[in-house]
Design an enzyme around this catalytic site. Structure first.
Site, PDB file in Angstrom:
ATOM      1  N   GLU A 115       0.880  -1.164   0.000  1.00  0.00           N
ATOM      2  CA  GLU A 115       0.000   0.000   0.000  1.00  0.00           C
ATOM      3  C   GLU A 115       0.915   1.211   0.000  1.00  0.00           C
ATOM      4  OE1 GLU A 115      -2.543   0.561   3.508  1.00  0.00           O
ATOM      5  OE2 GLU A 115      -2.225   2.646   2.950  1.00  0.00           O
ATOM      6  N   CYS A 143      -2.713   7.539   5.182  1.00  0.00           N
ATOM      7  CA  CYS A 143      -2.814   7.135   3.766  1.00  0.00           C
ATOM      8  C   CYS A 143      -4.138   7.577   3.179  1.00  0.00           C
ATOM      9  CB  CYS A 143      -2.636   5.634   3.640  1.00  0.00           C
ATOM     10  SG  CYS A 143      -3.467   4.723   4.925  1.00  0.00           S
TER      11      CYS A 143
HETATM   12  P1  NAP Z   1       9.284   4.100   3.610  1.00  0.00           P
HETATM   13  O1  NAP Z   1      10.415   5.003   3.462  1.00  0.00           O
HETATM   14  O2  NAP Z   1       8.653   3.582   2.382  1.00  0.00           O
HETATM   15  O3  NAP Z   1       9.737   2.902   4.550  1.00  0.00           O
HETATM   16  C1  NAP Z   1       8.876   1.812   4.833  1.00  0.00           C
HETATM   17  C2  NAP Z   1       9.719   0.575   5.091  1.00  0.00           C
HETATM   18  O4  NAP Z   1      10.334   0.165   3.871  1.00  0.00           O
HETATM   19  C3  NAP Z   1      10.834   0.800   6.096  1.00  0.00           C
HETATM   20  O5  NAP Z   1      10.991  -0.349   6.864  1.00  0.00           O
HETATM   21  C4  NAP Z   1      12.031   1.021   5.209  1.00  0.00           C
HETATM   22  O6  NAP Z   1      13.254   0.710   5.820  1.00  0.00           O
HETATM   23  C5  NAP Z   1      11.759   0.079   4.068  1.00  0.00           C
HETATM   24  N1  NAP Z   1      12.459   0.451   2.842  1.00  0.00           N
HETATM   25  C6  NAP Z   1      12.833   1.675   2.441  1.00  0.00           C
HETATM   26  N2  NAP Z   1      13.468   1.609   1.243  1.00  0.00           N
HETATM   27  C7  NAP Z   1      13.491   0.300   0.906  1.00  0.00           C
HETATM   28  C8  NAP Z   1      14.037  -0.419  -0.195  1.00  0.00           C
HETATM   29  N3  NAP Z   1      14.657   0.193  -1.201  1.00  0.00           N
HETATM   30  N4  NAP Z   1      13.885  -1.750  -0.220  1.00  0.00           N
HETATM   31  C9  NAP Z   1      13.257  -2.397   0.781  1.00  0.00           C
HETATM   32  N5  NAP Z   1      12.730  -1.765   1.848  1.00  0.00           N
HETATM   33  C10 NAP Z   1      12.850  -0.443   1.915  1.00  0.00           C
HETATM   34  O7  NAP Z   1       8.081   4.764   4.419  1.00  0.00           O
HETATM   35  P2  NAP Z   1       8.071   5.620   5.746  1.00  0.00           P
HETATM   36  O8  NAP Z   1       9.436   5.684   6.346  1.00  0.00           O
HETATM   37  O9  NAP Z   1       7.005   5.061   6.562  1.00  0.00           O
HETATM   38  O10 NAP Z   1       7.619   7.041   5.255  1.00  0.00           O
HETATM   39  C11 NAP Z   1       8.278   7.721   4.206  1.00  0.00           C
HETATM   40  C12 NAP Z   1       7.267   8.202   3.201  1.00  0.00           C
HETATM   41  O11 NAP Z   1       6.399   7.127   2.831  1.00  0.00           O
HETATM   42  C13 NAP Z   1       6.326   9.269   3.674  1.00  0.00           C
HETATM   43  O12 NAP Z   1       6.881  10.534   3.581  1.00  0.00           O
HETATM   44  C14 NAP Z   1       5.127   9.060   2.790  1.00  0.00           C
HETATM   45  O13 NAP Z   1       5.314   9.745   1.581  1.00  0.00           O
HETATM   46  C15 NAP Z   1       5.092   7.606   2.537  1.00  0.00           C
HETATM   47  N6  NAP Z   1       4.108   6.859   3.351  1.00  0.00           N
HETATM   48  C16 NAP Z   1       2.943   6.562   2.806  1.00  0.00           C
HETATM   49  C17 NAP Z   1       2.009   5.861   3.530  1.00  0.00           C
HETATM   50  C18 NAP Z   1       0.699   5.480   2.925  1.00  0.00           C
HETATM   51  O14 NAP Z   1      -0.029   4.765   3.570  1.00  0.00           O
HETATM   52  N7  NAP Z   1       0.392   5.907   1.730  1.00  0.00           N
HETATM   53  C19 NAP Z   1       2.268   5.468   4.839  1.00  0.00           C
HETATM   54  C20 NAP Z   1       3.511   5.776   5.384  1.00  0.00           C
HETATM   55  C21 NAP Z   1       4.407   6.468   4.619  1.00  0.00           C
HETATM   56  P3  NAP Z   1      14.097   1.844   6.607  1.00  0.00           P
HETATM   57  O15 NAP Z   1      13.570   1.778   8.003  1.00  0.00           O
HETATM   58  O16 NAP Z   1      15.487   1.440   6.482  1.00  0.00           O
HETATM   59  O17 NAP Z   1      13.807   3.133   5.931  1.00  0.00           O
END
Ligand code: NAP
Length: 514
Positions: free
Chosen positions: A250, A287
């Protein structure tokens, strides 16, 4: 290279002293081996045994008491009331799947008994049931430290389906994740679940996350987060492995809200207040946050825009989840503000130094919206873009250009809604949940809910990550042909001791097979 991770407290403006060692290669290998070994014994546990496990997890989470809430408050800056509610929701989710298992009928048991006398050819005895897919990798979400994290919906539905779960703990709330993981492990021990049924690992996404996603022992992935990380995992899982696997990610949704003119004119202030509340709920870190509002170019829309801007201006700055999310919010907002033909209706000051967000309301026209796909990019935080449409045709055309979304809302009187059936039909094609006369925030955990939607909202529009249907993501149908009774899964045996609803020779029944 760093050998440990720390969560950052945006409330305190500093790293929390506790360090979490990054899981070593040997630990990761052991967890994968154990998960693979647990697949068959855990999958064979009865539904009642799995239900007891899920209920025990809920009990263990509640046993953590205030210590859990306080740790999460420190790590996420989410208010205690919100965290208390989310903890309750998480336990409700666990119990929802437990109830589903106790009822048993979720497994789609179908029995077509043998027809040895059939001409010209006899029919074999064929029996089908949903079976667990195997070890599931879960990525916790930063914005839901309980409900979409370590023991959240993905974990609960995968365990309910009979799949061992490996969680990649989110760096934002490592302490919370550890407490909840220990609660799950205690529940597993108390209810006699096999070793390897659950584990939580610490590491970065691009390294540990990718390694786990690429490992052949992992059979499915549940993810909530950014488009970038979701797609990186999707690419690995579907293109870089010997065996491609399903990814339920998601990712990105801006949840359009359409305001039809008659109701908007009647309830301008009410709708503006409702949307201001929804935009700012959870500091816009949902989200389902309404990132786009569509309205016709008329007087009611002008009054609405002014009311909404005033309401947003009155909202106090609030602390965001982590520095990266805060910086990304301001950077993405700045990009939108600087986009040609986007004007500012209200913009609060930048407070990224103290990790706080202030709301913003921007405006563009439908023609510019349609011409510029970057205006559909998710801005994670309290910011929304009002798209003003010259007429009904423009409104319809703008909605038709929308990407897939988790939700789509329409405000209108009943007569207006009927009159705009075509618009509603178009919106339905884009979303997982169609909302009438309400804001998109607030996802009910219930049987009918759909929390999913067409790409890029998710990578698989056929499913939901909330509600009982989510269990199907982690199960696959298996057919047993002429299988001896003693080898059949319990729920396909003639006796139907569990008393579940089965389709026997085309008839839904709880009766035993004669
Ligand atoms: P994220 O950066 O996507 O991280 C989510 C998870 O994925 C973390 O455990 C992260 O590890 C891991 N991850 C990051 N890059 C990866 C890769 N290349 N390969 C495999 N796994 C990877 O999300 P977030 O930290 O929760 O939030 C960052 C942004 O995501 C927000 O600014 C927002 O734009 C978006 N977001 C969207 C929703 C939604 O429901 N639409 C919800 C939350 C966030 P690490 O801990 O090492 O980073």
């Amino acid at each position: 290279m760093s050998t440990s991770l720390q969560s950052f407290s945006t409330l305190k403006g500093a790293y929390i002293p506790t360090t979490f060692p990054i899981s070593t290669a040997a630990e990761v290998e052991q967890v994968l081996q154990d998960a693979a070994a647990a697949s068959i014994p855990f999958g064979k546990k009865t539904f009642i045994e799995r239900a007891e496990f899920l209920e025990a997890i809920a009990d263990e989470i509640m046993e953590l008491g205030d210590a859990l809430l306080e740790k999460t408050l420190e790590e996420t800056a989410l208010p205690l009331a919100r965290l208390t509610g989310e903890r309750g929701r998480t336990c409700t989710q666990l119990k929802l799947y437990a109830n589903l298992l106790r009822n048993g009928s979720w497994c789609d048991a179908v029995i077509d008994t043998a027809m040895p006398e059939r001409q010209p050819l006899p029919r074999a005895d064929l029996r089908r049931i949903l079976q667990p897919i195997g070890p599931v990798l879960v990525f916790g979400a930063s914005n839901f430290p309980y409900a979409y994290s370590t023991a959240g919906g993905d974990t609960a539905s995968a365990l309910a389906a009979g799949c061992p779960v490996i969680v990649k703990a989110h760096e934002s709330h490592l302490g919370t994740s550890e407490l909840v993981a220990k609660a799950v492990l205690r529940a597993a021990e108390k209810t006699g679940m096999p070793k390897g049924v659950f584990a939580s690992l610490v590491g970065t996404g691009p390294i540990l996350g990718q390694q786990l996603a690429a490992d052949e022992r992992i059979q499915a992935i549940g993810f909530t987060g950014s488009y970038k990380a979701g797609m990186a995992l999707y690419t690995t899982a579907t293109q870089k492995r010997k065996t491609p696997i399903p990814v339920y990610a998601e990712m990105s949704s801006i949840n359009p809200v359409i305001l039809l003119p008659e109701l908007l004119a009647q309830k301008t202030a009410f709708i503006a207040a409702a949307l201001a509340g929804s935009i700012c709920l959870g500091v816009g870190q949902f989200c389902t946050s309404p990132g786009l509002i569509f309205a016709l170019d008329d007087e009611a829309t002008q009054s609405f825009a002014a009311e909404l801007a005033t309401a947003l201006a009155a909202v106090l700055p609030a602390t965001m989840l982590n520095p990266q999310i805060c910086n990304t919010y301001y950077a993405n907002k700045k990009q939108l503000v600087n986009t040609k033909n986007v004007k500012i209706l209200f913009e609060g000051s930048e407070l990224s130094e103290v990790f706080q967000a202030t709301p913003a309301l921007l405006q563009t026209t439908a023609l510019h919206f349609m011409a510029n796909p970057s205006l559909q990019k998710e801005i994670f935080g309290p910011c929304s873009l009002l798209v003003v449409c010259k007429n009904q045709q423009e409104l319809y055309a703008a909605i038709a250009t929308m990407e897939g979304q988790l939700t789509g809302s329409v405000y209108g009187s009943t007569e207006e809604l009927i009159q705009h059936q075509q618009l509603v039909d178009t919106l339905q094609q884009k979303v997982g949940r169609l909302i009438f006369n309400n804001v998109p925030t607030g996802v009910e955990v219930c049987n009918a809910i759909v929390h999913g939607g067409p790409f890029p909202a998710t990578t698989d529009a056929r499913t939901t990550s909330v509600g009982p249907e989510a269990i199907r993501r982690f199960a696959r149908p298996v057919c047993y042909q002429d299988c001896p009774e003693a080898l059949l899964p319990l729920y396909l045996r003639n006796s139907n001791k569990a008393g579940i609803l089965r389709l026997v020779n085309g008839i839904l029944t709880i009766e035993a097979v004669a």
